[in-house]
Write an enzyme that holds these catalytic residues in place. Structure first.
Site, PDB file in Angstrom:
ATOM      1  CB  SER A 286      -0.952  -0.047   1.189  1.00 47.57           C
ATOM      2  OG  SER A 286      -2.011   0.854   1.037  1.00 47.57           O
ATOM      3  CG  ASP A 512      -5.894  -3.051  -3.925  1.00 50.32           C
ATOM      4  OD1 ASP A 512      -6.459  -2.199  -3.203  1.00 50.32           O
ATOM      5  OD2 ASP A 512      -4.811  -3.580  -3.621  1.00 50.32           O
ATOM      6  CG  HIS A 540      -5.207  -2.961   0.164  1.00 46.53           C
ATOM      7  ND1 HIS A 540      -4.738  -2.345  -0.970  1.00 46.53           N
ATOM      8  CD2 HIS A 540      -4.549  -2.398   1.197  1.00 46.53           C
ATOM      9  CE1 HIS A 540      -3.836  -1.434  -0.633  1.00 46.53           C
ATOM     10  NE2 HIS A 540      -3.694  -1.464   0.674  1.00 46.53           N
TER      11      HIS A 540
END
Length: 572
Positions: A286, A512, A540
Protein backbone atom coordinates in the site's frame (compact mmCIF):
# COMPACT_ATOMS: atom_id res chain seq x y z
CA UNK A 1 -12.15 7.98 7.08
CA UNK A 2 -11.51 4.31 6.83
CA UNK A 3 -8.23 1.77 6.54
CA UNK A 4 -7.11 -2.69 7.18
CA UNK A 5 -13.76 -9.80 12.67
CA UNK A 6 -13.43 -16.30 14.44
CA UNK A 7 -16.73 -19.23 16.98
CA UNK A 8 -18.58 -16.30 17.85
CA UNK A 9 -15.72 -15.74 20.09
CA UNK A 10 -13.22 -17.77 18.08
CA UNK A 11 -14.53 -16.90 14.64
CA UNK A 12 -15.87 -13.46 15.41
CA UNK A 13 -13.19 -12.41 17.88
CA UNK A 14 -10.46 -13.55 15.52
CA UNK A 15 -12.10 -11.77 12.65
CA UNK A 16 -12.15 -8.54 14.59
CA UNK A 17 -8.48 -8.87 15.45
CA UNK A 18 -7.65 -9.63 11.84
CA UNK A 19 -9.64 -6.64 10.71
CA UNK A 20 -7.67 -4.39 13.00
CA UNK A 21 -4.47 -5.60 11.39
CA UNK A 22 -6.01 -5.02 8.00
CA UNK A 23 -6.90 -1.50 8.81
CA UNK A 24 -3.40 -0.78 9.95
CA UNK A 25 -2.05 -1.79 6.60
CA UNK A 26 -3.76 0.54 4.16
CA UNK A 27 -5.90 3.60 4.77
CA UNK A 28 -8.25 5.32 2.40
CA UNK A 29 -6.22 7.71 0.38
CA UNK A 30 -9.04 10.14 0.20
CA UNK A 31 -9.51 10.47 3.86
CA UNK A 32 -9.44 8.98 7.27
CA UNK A 33 -12.18 10.13 9.47
CA UNK A 34 -14.44 12.97 8.66
CA UNK A 35 -11.90 14.94 6.75
CA UNK A 36 -8.70 13.01 6.49
CA UNK A 37 -6.38 12.19 3.68
CA UNK A 38 -5.03 8.73 4.01
CA UNK A 39 -4.49 5.34 2.53
CA UNK A 40 -4.72 2.18 5.15
CA UNK A 41 -3.13 -0.67 3.39
CA UNK A 42 -5.79 -3.12 3.70
CA UNK A 43 -5.01 -6.64 4.22
CA UNK A 44 -3.62 -9.69 2.87
CA UNK A 45 -3.35 -12.92 4.80
CA UNK A 46 0.24 -12.33 5.76
CA UNK A 47 -0.85 -9.43 7.93
CA UNK A 48 -2.93 -11.74 10.06
CA UNK A 49 -2.19 -14.04 12.92
CA UNK A 50 -2.16 -17.69 11.96
CA UNK A 51 -5.78 -18.86 11.57
CA UNK A 52 -7.32 -16.45 11.40
CA UNK A 53 -14.45 27.94 4.63
CA UNK A 54 -11.15 29.62 4.22
CA UNK A 55 -7.86 27.89 4.56
CA UNK A 56 -5.79 28.80 7.56
CA UNK A 57 -2.51 30.48 6.61
CA UNK A 58 0.63 28.41 6.93
CA UNK A 59 2.24 28.73 10.32
CA UNK A 60 5.92 29.58 10.88
CA UNK A 61 6.65 25.92 11.51
CA UNK A 62 5.92 25.18 7.88
CA UNK A 63 9.33 26.22 6.64
CA UNK A 64 9.68 23.44 4.12
CA UNK A 65 12.65 21.15 3.90
CA UNK A 66 14.19 21.27 0.48
CA UNK A 67 13.24 18.05 -1.25
CA UNK A 68 15.42 16.48 -3.92
CA UNK A 69 14.94 18.35 -7.15
CA UNK A 70 12.05 17.52 -9.41
CA UNK A 71 13.17 18.00 -12.98
CA UNK A 72 11.24 20.80 -14.64
CA UNK A 73 12.14 19.99 -18.22
CA UNK A 74 8.68 18.85 -19.23
CA UNK A 75 5.10 19.63 -18.23
CA UNK A 76 3.09 17.46 -15.90
CA UNK A 77 4.54 15.17 -13.28
CA UNK A 78 8.31 15.56 -13.42
CA UNK A 79 10.68 12.72 -12.55
CA UNK A 80 12.13 12.42 -9.07
CA UNK A 81 15.85 13.03 -9.42
CA UNK A 82 18.33 10.85 -7.50
CA UNK A 83 20.47 12.20 -4.71
CA UNK A 84 24.27 12.22 -5.08
CA UNK A 85 25.78 8.80 -4.51
CA UNK A 86 28.26 10.04 -1.92
CA UNK A 87 27.04 10.62 1.63
CA UNK A 88 27.46 14.34 2.48
CA UNK A 89 30.03 15.01 5.18
CA UNK A 90 27.41 16.64 7.39
CA UNK A 91 25.43 13.38 7.41
CA UNK A 92 28.39 11.07 8.00
CA UNK A 93 27.85 10.91 11.80
CA UNK A 94 24.36 9.53 11.24
CA UNK A 95 25.61 6.89 8.84
CA UNK A 96 28.41 6.01 11.27
CA UNK A 97 26.24 5.16 14.27
CA UNK A 98 26.60 1.77 15.93
CA UNK A 99 23.19 0.93 17.35
CA UNK A 100 22.87 -1.79 19.95
CA UNK A 101 20.26 -4.46 19.37
CA UNK A 102 18.66 -5.79 22.58
CA UNK A 103 16.12 -8.55 23.23
CA UNK A 104 12.55 -7.27 23.25
CA UNK A 105 8.91 -8.12 22.63
CA UNK A 106 9.04 -11.87 23.19
CA UNK A 107 11.79 -13.07 20.90
CA UNK A 108 12.64 -10.04 18.77
CA UNK A 109 15.48 -7.54 18.87
CA UNK A 110 14.97 -3.78 19.17
CA UNK A 111 17.15 -0.74 18.68
CA UNK A 112 16.93 2.98 18.11
CA UNK A 113 19.00 5.39 16.04
CA UNK A 114 19.21 9.07 15.24
CA UNK A 115 18.30 10.88 12.02
CA UNK A 116 18.34 14.62 11.37
CA UNK A 117 15.06 16.45 11.76
CA UNK A 118 15.99 18.40 8.61
CA UNK A 119 18.38 16.78 6.13
CA UNK A 120 19.24 20.18 4.66
CA UNK A 121 20.16 21.53 8.10
CA UNK A 122 21.46 18.61 10.18
CA UNK A 123 22.40 20.98 12.99
CA UNK A 124 18.71 21.78 13.57
CA UNK A 125 18.25 18.75 15.81
CA UNK A 126 17.60 15.02 15.69
CA UNK A 127 14.76 12.55 15.73
CA UNK A 128 15.02 9.14 17.36
CA UNK A 129 13.60 6.27 15.32
CA UNK A 130 12.76 2.80 16.66
CA UNK A 131 13.33 -0.46 14.80
CA UNK A 132 12.81 -4.18 15.36
CA UNK A 133 14.25 -7.25 13.70
CA UNK A 134 13.53 -10.94 13.56
CA UNK A 135 16.97 -12.48 12.90
CA UNK A 136 17.29 -15.00 10.11
CA UNK A 137 16.37 -18.55 11.15
CA UNK A 138 18.74 -20.84 9.21
CA UNK A 139 16.74 -23.92 10.16
CA UNK A 140 13.43 -22.55 8.88
CA UNK A 141 11.87 -24.99 6.44
CA UNK A 142 11.72 -23.56 2.97
CA UNK A 143 8.13 -23.20 1.94
CA UNK A 144 6.72 -22.97 5.46
CA UNK A 145 4.65 -20.00 6.49
CA UNK A 146 3.21 -17.62 3.96
CA UNK A 147 3.03 -19.10 0.50
CA UNK A 148 3.59 -22.67 1.62
CA UNK A 149 5.70 -24.53 -0.85
CA UNK A 150 6.24 -21.49 -3.00
CA UNK A 151 9.76 -20.78 -1.82
CA UNK A 152 11.09 -24.31 -1.52
CA UNK A 153 12.67 -24.52 -4.92
CA UNK A 154 13.96 -21.00 -4.79
CA UNK A 155 15.61 -21.30 -1.40
CA UNK A 156 17.93 -24.07 -2.47
CA UNK A 157 20.09 -23.60 0.59
CA UNK A 158 22.53 -20.74 0.78
CA UNK A 159 23.51 -18.40 3.57
CA UNK A 160 22.13 -15.19 4.89
CA UNK A 161 21.39 -12.63 2.16
CA UNK A 162 21.00 -9.61 4.41
CA UNK A 163 18.13 -7.60 5.83
CA UNK A 164 14.65 -7.40 4.35
CA UNK A 165 12.83 -4.25 5.41
CA UNK A 166 9.04 -4.50 5.64
CA UNK A 167 6.53 -1.65 5.64
CA UNK A 168 2.76 -2.22 5.86
CA UNK A 169 1.57 1.15 4.59
CA UNK A 170 -0.78 3.74 5.97
CA UNK A 171 1.00 6.10 6.06
CA UNK A 172 0.95 5.78 9.81
CA UNK A 173 0.94 2.01 10.32
CA UNK A 174 3.65 0.68 12.63
CA UNK A 175 6.24 -1.40 10.81
CA UNK A 176 7.43 -2.70 14.19
CA UNK A 177 4.00 -4.12 15.02
CA UNK A 178 3.71 -5.43 11.47
CA UNK A 179 7.00 -7.34 11.57
CA UNK A 180 6.15 -8.79 14.97
CA UNK A 181 2.77 -9.84 13.58
CA UNK A 182 3.96 -11.55 10.40
CA UNK A 183 7.56 -12.68 10.95
CA UNK A 184 6.69 -16.16 12.24
CA UNK A 185 4.28 -16.75 9.35
CA UNK A 186 6.60 -15.55 6.57
CA UNK A 187 7.83 -18.01 3.97
CA UNK A 188 10.43 -20.30 5.55
CA UNK A 189 12.93 -19.85 2.75
CA UNK A 190 12.80 -16.08 3.16
CA UNK A 191 13.06 -16.28 6.97
CA UNK A 192 16.06 -18.59 6.65
CA UNK A 193 18.09 -16.09 4.64
CA UNK A 194 16.92 -12.64 5.71
CA UNK A 195 16.68 -10.71 8.94
CA UNK A 196 13.16 -9.24 8.78
CA UNK A 197 13.38 -5.60 9.87
CA UNK A 198 10.75 -2.96 10.57
CA UNK A 199 11.33 0.68 11.40
CA UNK A 200 8.51 2.95 12.42
CA UNK A 201 8.79 5.96 10.10
CA UNK A 202 9.23 9.39 11.64
CA UNK A 203 6.03 10.46 13.37
CA UNK A 204 4.70 6.88 13.58
CA UNK A 205 4.34 4.38 16.42
CA UNK A 206 7.54 4.42 18.50
CA UNK A 207 9.38 6.98 16.35
CA UNK A 208 8.60 10.45 17.72
CA UNK A 209 4.86 9.87 17.19
CA UNK A 210 2.38 12.61 16.38
CA UNK A 211 -0.91 12.41 18.29
CA UNK A 212 -3.50 15.04 17.50
CA UNK A 213 -6.63 14.30 19.55
CA UNK A 214 -7.62 12.47 22.72
CA UNK A 215 -9.64 9.29 22.37
CA UNK A 216 -12.82 11.16 23.27
CA UNK A 217 -12.21 13.81 20.63
CA UNK A 218 -11.28 11.13 18.07
CA UNK A 219 -14.68 9.54 18.72
CA UNK A 220 -16.29 12.86 17.88
CA UNK A 221 -14.03 13.43 14.87
CA UNK A 222 -14.73 10.06 13.26
CA UNK A 223 -18.49 10.48 13.76
CA UNK A 224 -18.80 13.88 12.05
CA UNK A 225 -21.07 13.91 9.00
CA UNK A 226 -18.96 13.73 5.82
CA UNK A 227 -21.93 14.07 3.47
CA UNK A 228 -23.13 17.50 4.62
CA UNK A 229 -26.68 18.44 3.63
CA UNK A 230 -26.71 22.07 4.76
CA UNK A 231 -24.46 24.91 5.86
CA UNK A 232 -24.57 23.87 9.51
CA UNK A 233 -23.20 20.42 8.64
CA UNK A 234 -20.54 21.96 6.41
CA UNK A 235 -19.51 24.25 9.26
CA UNK A 236 -19.28 21.28 11.63
CA UNK A 237 -17.10 19.41 9.15
CA UNK A 238 -14.76 22.37 8.75
CA UNK A 239 -14.61 22.88 12.51
CA UNK A 240 -13.64 19.22 12.99
CA UNK A 241 -10.87 19.52 10.41
CA UNK A 242 -9.52 22.65 12.06
CA UNK A 243 -9.62 21.08 15.53
CA UNK A 244 -7.69 18.07 14.25
CA UNK A 245 -5.08 20.24 12.52
CA UNK A 246 -4.62 22.45 15.58
CA UNK A 247 -4.20 19.41 17.80
CA UNK A 248 -1.47 18.13 15.50
CA UNK A 249 0.28 21.51 15.55
CA UNK A 250 0.27 21.59 19.34
CA UNK A 251 1.50 17.99 19.56
CA UNK A 252 4.26 18.06 16.98
CA UNK A 253 5.49 21.64 16.72
CA UNK A 254 8.36 21.91 14.25
CA UNK A 255 8.27 18.17 13.57
CA UNK A 256 5.03 18.63 11.67
CA UNK A 257 6.94 20.13 8.74
CA UNK A 258 9.40 17.21 8.60
CA UNK A 259 7.31 14.05 8.28
CA UNK A 260 7.33 13.69 4.51
CA UNK A 261 7.86 10.50 2.54
CA UNK A 262 11.07 11.87 1.04
CA UNK A 263 12.50 12.33 4.53
CA UNK A 264 11.29 8.88 5.60
CA UNK A 265 13.00 7.38 2.53
CA UNK A 266 16.25 9.10 3.48
CA UNK A 267 15.88 7.63 6.97
CA UNK A 268 15.69 4.18 5.35
CA UNK A 269 19.06 4.78 3.75
CA UNK A 270 20.60 5.60 7.12
CA UNK A 271 19.18 2.36 8.50
CA UNK A 272 20.44 0.41 5.50
CA UNK A 273 23.95 1.57 6.26
CA UNK A 274 23.63 0.80 9.97
CA UNK A 275 22.48 -2.73 9.10
CA UNK A 276 25.63 -3.21 7.02
CA UNK A 277 23.78 -3.76 3.74
CA UNK A 278 25.11 -2.38 0.47
CA UNK A 279 21.62 -2.39 -1.00
CA UNK A 280 18.17 -2.01 0.50
CA UNK A 281 16.02 -5.14 0.15
CA UNK A 282 12.40 -4.24 0.77
CA UNK A 283 8.77 -5.40 0.71
CA UNK A 284 6.27 -2.56 0.95
CA UNK A 285 2.49 -2.74 0.87
CA UNK A 286 0.00 0.00 0.00
CA UNK A 287 1.58 3.33 1.02
CA UNK A 288 4.71 1.28 1.69
CA UNK A 289 5.01 1.09 -2.11
CA UNK A 290 5.16 4.87 -2.30
CA UNK A 291 7.86 4.92 0.36
CA UNK A 292 9.80 2.17 -1.41
CA UNK A 293 9.47 3.78 -4.84
CA UNK A 294 10.65 7.07 -3.37
CA UNK A 295 13.72 5.32 -1.98
CA UNK A 296 14.42 3.76 -5.37
CA UNK A 297 14.07 7.13 -7.07
CA UNK A 298 16.46 8.81 -4.64
CA UNK A 299 18.97 5.96 -4.31
CA UNK A 300 18.70 3.75 -7.42
CA UNK A 301 22.27 2.50 -7.02
CA UNK A 302 21.52 1.27 -3.48
CA UNK A 303 18.20 -0.38 -4.34
CA UNK A 304 18.26 -4.16 -4.04
CA UNK A 305 15.41 -6.65 -4.33
CA UNK A 306 12.27 -4.55 -3.97
CA UNK A 307 8.63 -5.69 -4.00
CA UNK A 308 5.92 -3.03 -4.13
CA UNK A 309 2.54 -4.67 -3.44
CA UNK A 310 -0.68 -2.67 -3.80
CA UNK A 311 1.12 0.10 -5.60
CA UNK A 312 0.42 3.80 -5.51
CA UNK A 313 0.93 6.09 -8.51
CA UNK A 314 3.14 9.04 -7.47
CA UNK A 315 2.27 11.00 -10.62
CA UNK A 316 -1.28 11.77 -9.43
CA UNK A 317 -2.21 14.94 -7.58
CA UNK A 318 -4.37 14.66 -4.47
CA UNK A 319 -7.63 15.34 -6.30
CA UNK A 320 -7.06 12.76 -9.03
CA UNK A 321 -5.74 10.22 -6.53
CA UNK A 322 -8.73 10.56 -4.21
CA UNK A 323 -11.20 10.36 -7.09
CA UNK A 324 -9.49 7.31 -8.58
CA UNK A 325 -9.46 5.61 -5.21
CA UNK A 326 -13.18 6.24 -4.86
CA UNK A 327 -13.54 4.27 -8.09
CA UNK A 328 -11.48 1.47 -6.56
CA UNK A 329 -13.89 1.13 -3.67
CA UNK A 330 -16.81 1.17 -6.11
CA UNK A 331 -15.20 -1.74 -7.98
CA UNK A 332 -14.77 -3.61 -4.69
CA UNK A 333 -18.38 -2.89 -3.70
CA UNK A 334 -19.60 -4.27 -7.03
CA UNK A 335 -17.66 -7.49 -6.39
CA UNK A 336 -19.16 -7.74 -2.89
CA UNK A 337 -22.66 -7.08 -4.22
CA UNK A 338 -22.33 -9.75 -6.93
CA UNK A 339 -21.30 -12.24 -4.26
CA UNK A 340 -23.88 -11.10 -1.72
CA UNK A 341 -26.98 -11.40 -3.90
CA UNK A 342 -26.18 -15.08 -4.56
CA UNK A 343 -26.37 -15.90 -0.85
CA UNK A 344 -29.43 -16.61 1.29
CA UNK A 345 -28.24 -14.30 4.08
CA UNK A 346 -27.75 -11.26 1.82
CA UNK A 347 -29.82 -8.47 3.44
CA UNK A 348 -29.78 -6.17 0.42
CA UNK A 349 -31.87 -7.98 -2.17
CA UNK A 350 -31.39 -10.42 -5.02
CA UNK A 351 -29.91 -8.18 -7.73
CA UNK A 352 -26.90 -5.89 -7.79
CA UNK A 353 -29.19 -2.91 -8.38
CA UNK A 354 -31.23 -3.81 -5.31
CA UNK A 355 -28.04 -4.16 -3.29
CA UNK A 356 -26.88 -0.68 -4.28
CA UNK A 357 -30.28 0.81 -3.56
CA UNK A 358 -30.41 -1.02 -0.23
CA UNK A 359 -27.05 0.39 0.85
CA UNK A 360 -28.01 3.91 -0.18
CA UNK A 361 -31.29 3.58 1.72
CA UNK A 362 -29.47 2.35 4.83
CA UNK A 363 -26.99 5.22 4.75
CA UNK A 364 -29.85 7.73 4.35
CA UNK A 365 -31.75 6.21 7.26
CA UNK A 366 -28.69 6.28 9.52
CA UNK A 367 -27.99 9.86 8.46
CA UNK A 368 -31.48 10.83 9.58
CA UNK A 369 -31.39 8.77 12.78
CA UNK A 370 -28.11 7.27 14.07
CA UNK A 371 -28.44 3.72 15.38
CA UNK A 372 -27.88 2.46 18.92
CA UNK A 373 -25.07 -0.03 19.54
CA UNK A 374 -24.06 -2.42 22.29
CA UNK A 375 -21.11 -0.16 23.03
CA UNK A 376 -23.41 2.68 24.03
CA UNK A 377 -22.20 4.88 21.17
CA UNK A 378 -24.41 5.85 18.25
CA UNK A 379 -23.65 4.66 14.73
CA UNK A 380 -23.63 7.72 12.47
CA UNK A 381 -23.65 7.66 8.69
CA UNK A 382 -19.93 8.42 8.68
CA UNK A 383 -19.15 5.46 10.93
CA UNK A 384 -21.48 3.20 8.93
CA UNK A 385 -19.73 4.15 5.70
CA UNK A 386 -16.35 3.52 7.29
CA UNK A 387 -17.53 0.09 8.41
CA UNK A 388 -18.55 -0.85 4.87
CA UNK A 389 -15.30 0.49 3.45
CA UNK A 390 -13.31 -1.51 6.00
CA UNK A 391 -14.92 -4.72 4.76
CA UNK A 392 -13.93 -3.98 1.18
CA UNK A 393 -10.26 -4.58 2.08
CA UNK A 394 -10.58 -8.38 2.27
CA UNK A 395 -13.22 -10.82 1.06
CA UNK A 396 -12.99 -12.83 4.31
CA UNK A 397 -14.71 -9.82 5.92
CA UNK A 398 -17.72 -10.08 3.60
CA UNK A 399 -19.72 -12.59 5.72
CA UNK A 400 -19.33 -10.29 8.73
CA UNK A 401 -20.44 -7.34 6.63
CA UNK A 402 -23.60 -9.16 5.52
CA UNK A 403 -24.46 -9.82 9.16
CA UNK A 404 -23.66 -6.24 10.18
CA UNK A 405 -25.83 -4.84 7.38
CA UNK A 406 -28.73 -7.10 8.32
CA UNK A 407 -28.43 -6.02 11.95
CA UNK A 408 -28.28 -2.35 10.94
CA UNK A 409 -31.43 -2.70 8.84
CA UNK A 410 -33.06 -4.17 11.94
CA UNK A 411 -31.97 -1.15 14.02
CA UNK A 412 -28.71 -2.39 15.62
CA UNK A 413 -25.50 -0.63 14.55
CA UNK A 414 -23.10 -2.75 16.63
CA UNK A 415 -21.60 -4.77 13.76
CA UNK A 416 -20.87 -1.79 11.53
CA UNK A 417 -19.42 0.11 14.49
CA UNK A 418 -17.03 -2.78 15.21
CA UNK A 419 -15.87 -2.72 11.60
CA UNK A 420 -15.40 1.05 11.74
CA UNK A 421 -13.47 0.81 15.02
CA UNK A 422 -11.24 -1.84 13.45
CA UNK A 423 -10.49 0.55 10.61
CA UNK A 424 -9.33 3.23 13.00
CA UNK A 425 -7.65 0.83 15.41
CA UNK A 426 -9.87 2.02 18.26
CA UNK A 427 -9.40 -0.05 21.42
CA UNK A 428 -12.16 -1.14 23.81
CA UNK A 429 -10.93 1.44 26.34
CA UNK A 430 -11.57 4.24 23.85
CA UNK A 431 -7.94 4.86 22.94
CA UNK A 432 -6.62 5.14 19.40
CA UNK A 433 -3.16 4.51 17.93
CA UNK A 434 -1.52 7.45 16.23
CA UNK A 435 -2.30 5.92 12.82
CA UNK A 436 -4.70 8.63 11.65
CA UNK A 437 -2.63 11.49 13.06
CA UNK A 438 0.50 10.35 11.26
CA UNK A 439 -1.48 9.48 8.16
CA UNK A 440 -2.80 12.99 7.76
CA UNK A 441 0.51 14.60 8.69
CA UNK A 442 2.39 12.69 5.99
CA UNK A 443 -0.25 13.05 3.28
CA UNK A 444 -0.64 16.79 3.81
CA UNK A 445 3.10 17.27 3.35
CA UNK A 446 3.46 14.99 0.35
CA UNK A 447 0.92 16.74 -1.89
CA UNK A 448 -0.73 20.18 -1.99
CA UNK A 449 -4.29 20.25 -0.68
CA UNK A 450 -6.83 19.55 -3.43
CA UNK A 451 -9.30 22.17 -2.20
CA UNK A 452 -9.04 25.75 -0.94
CA UNK A 453 -12.33 25.47 0.93
CA UNK A 454 -15.69 23.71 1.16
CA UNK A 455 -16.93 25.38 -2.01
CA UNK A 456 -14.28 23.49 -3.98
CA UNK A 457 -15.28 20.22 -2.34
CA UNK A 458 -18.95 20.78 -3.17
CA UNK A 459 -18.07 21.48 -6.82
CA UNK A 460 -16.03 18.26 -6.99
CA UNK A 461 -18.82 16.02 -5.69
CA UNK A 462 -20.42 15.27 -9.10
CA UNK A 463 -17.10 14.03 -10.55
CA UNK A 464 -16.50 11.87 -7.49
CA UNK A 465 -20.02 10.44 -7.67
CA UNK A 466 -19.49 9.52 -11.31
CA UNK A 467 -16.42 7.57 -10.23
CA UNK A 468 -18.25 6.04 -7.26
CA UNK A 469 -22.02 6.39 -6.78
CA UNK A 470 -21.68 4.65 -3.41
CA UNK A 471 -18.68 6.40 -1.85
CA UNK A 472 -17.81 9.36 -4.08
CA UNK A 473 -19.58 12.05 -2.10
CA UNK A 474 -17.92 10.94 1.13
CA UNK A 475 -14.46 10.85 -0.40
CA UNK A 476 -14.82 14.26 -2.00
CA UNK A 477 -15.60 15.86 1.35
CA UNK A 478 -12.92 13.79 3.11
CA UNK A 479 -10.32 15.44 0.90
CA UNK A 480 -10.95 18.75 2.68
CA UNK A 481 -8.65 18.02 5.65
CA UNK A 482 -5.35 19.27 4.24
CA UNK A 483 -6.97 22.61 3.41
CA UNK A 484 -6.48 23.61 7.04
CA UNK A 485 -3.12 21.97 7.65
CA UNK A 486 -0.63 24.21 9.53
CA UNK A 487 2.47 22.96 7.68
CA UNK A 488 2.62 23.64 3.96
CA UNK A 489 3.21 20.79 1.56
CA UNK A 490 6.76 20.06 0.45
CA UNK A 491 6.03 17.49 -2.26
CA UNK A 492 4.40 17.45 -5.67
CA UNK A 493 3.17 14.85 -8.15
CA UNK A 494 6.12 13.16 -9.84
CA UNK A 495 7.16 10.07 -11.69
CA UNK A 496 9.79 7.62 -10.49
CA UNK A 497 12.27 6.19 -12.98
CA UNK A 498 14.95 4.82 -10.64
CA UNK A 499 17.30 4.58 -13.60
CA UNK A 500 19.99 1.97 -13.01
CA UNK A 501 18.16 0.10 -10.26
CA UNK A 502 17.89 -3.68 -10.36
CA UNK A 503 14.47 -5.07 -11.37
CA UNK A 504 11.66 -3.85 -9.12
CA UNK A 505 8.56 -6.05 -8.81
CA UNK A 506 5.27 -4.12 -8.75
CA UNK A 507 2.26 -6.18 -7.63
CA UNK A 508 -1.28 -5.12 -8.52
CA UNK A 509 -4.59 -6.75 -7.59
CA UNK A 510 -7.30 -6.34 -10.20
CA UNK A 511 -10.12 -5.42 -7.78
CA UNK A 512 -8.05 -3.75 -5.10
CA UNK A 513 -10.21 -1.11 -3.37
CA UNK A 514 -7.59 1.15 -1.78
CA UNK A 515 -4.88 1.06 -4.46
CA UNK A 516 -6.64 0.57 -7.81
CA UNK A 517 -4.99 -1.75 -10.29
CA UNK A 518 -4.34 1.13 -12.68
CA UNK A 519 -1.94 2.57 -10.11
CA UNK A 520 0.23 -0.55 -10.24
CA UNK A 521 0.21 -0.40 -14.04
CA UNK A 522 1.27 3.24 -13.92
CA UNK A 523 4.10 2.74 -11.43
CA UNK A 524 5.48 -0.29 -13.25
CA UNK A 525 5.45 1.75 -16.44
CA UNK A 526 7.32 4.64 -14.85
CA UNK A 527 10.08 2.52 -13.35
CA UNK A 528 12.89 1.87 -15.79
CA UNK A 529 13.24 -1.67 -14.42
CA UNK A 530 9.63 -2.22 -13.31
CA UNK A 531 8.09 -5.70 -13.62
CA UNK A 532 4.30 -5.80 -13.28
CA UNK A 533 2.99 -8.89 -11.46
CA UNK A 534 -0.83 -9.12 -11.52
CA UNK A 535 -3.10 -10.92 -9.07
CA UNK A 536 -6.62 -11.42 -10.44
CA UNK A 537 -8.69 -11.18 -7.29
CA UNK A 538 -10.43 -9.13 -4.62
CA UNK A 539 -9.04 -7.28 -1.64
CA UNK A 540 -6.06 -5.10 -0.91
CA UNK A 541 -2.54 -6.37 -1.68
CA UNK A 542 -1.66 -9.90 -2.76
CA UNK A 543 1.66 -11.27 -1.49
CA UNK A 544 1.14 -13.64 1.41
CA UNK A 545 -2.31 -14.92 0.44
CA UNK A 546 -0.93 -18.43 -0.07
CA UNK A 547 -1.37 -18.17 -3.83
CA UNK A 548 1.39 -20.51 -5.05
CA UNK A 549 1.79 -18.66 -8.33
CA UNK A 550 2.16 -15.17 -6.91
CA UNK A 551 3.97 -16.04 -3.69
CA UNK A 552 6.26 -18.33 -5.63
CA UNK A 553 7.18 -15.59 -8.08
CA UNK A 554 7.92 -13.13 -5.27
CA UNK A 555 9.88 -15.65 -3.18
CA UNK A 556 12.03 -16.73 -6.12
CA UNK A 557 12.85 -13.08 -6.68
CA UNK A 558 13.67 -12.41 -3.02
CA UNK A 559 15.77 -15.54 -2.67
CA UNK A 560 17.48 -15.81 -6.02
CA UNK A 561 17.06 -12.42 -7.69
CA UNK A 562 14.94 -13.97 -10.44
CA UNK A 563 12.35 -11.29 -11.25
CA UNK A 564 9.12 -12.50 -12.86
CA UNK A 565 8.55 -11.59 -16.47
CA UNK A 566 6.79 -8.28 -16.91
CA UNK A 567 3.03 -8.86 -17.22
CA UNK A 568 2.88 -12.22 -15.41
CA UNK A 569 -0.63 -12.97 -14.07
CA UNK A 570 -1.73 -15.10 -11.13
CA UNK A 571 -4.97 -15.76 -9.27
CA UNK A 572 -8.40 -16.66 -10.60
Amino acid sequence: MPAELRSDRERRGGVVAAAALLAAVGLVAGGCGPTGTATPGAVSSDTLPPAGGTPSPPSPLSAAPTAPALAADRPGAAPLEPLPAAVPAALAPYYGQRPTWRPCDDGYECTSFKVPLDYDHPDAGDLTLAAVRAPAVPGAAAGSGSGAGAGAGAAGGGGRIGSLLLNPGGPGASAIEYVEGVARTYDGGVRARYDLVGVDPRGVGRSAPVTCLTGERMDAYTAVDITPDDQAEIDALVAAAKEFAEGCRRSAGDRLGHLSTVEAARDLDVLRALLGDERLNYVGKSYGTFLGATYAGLFPGRTGRMVLDGAMDPSLDALAGNRTQAGGFETAWAAFARDCVKREDCPLGRTEQQAGEGLAGLFAAVDARPLPTAAGRRLTESLATTGVIQAMYADFLWPGLRTALADARAGDGTGLLKLSDAYYGREADGSYPNLMSANTAVNCLDLPAPFSGPEDAARAVPDFERASPRFGRDMAWMALTCTYWPARSTGAPHTVRAAGATPIVVVGTTRDPATPYSWAQALAGQLESGRLLTFDGDGHTAYGRHDVCLDGAVNRYLLGGEAPEDGKRCGA
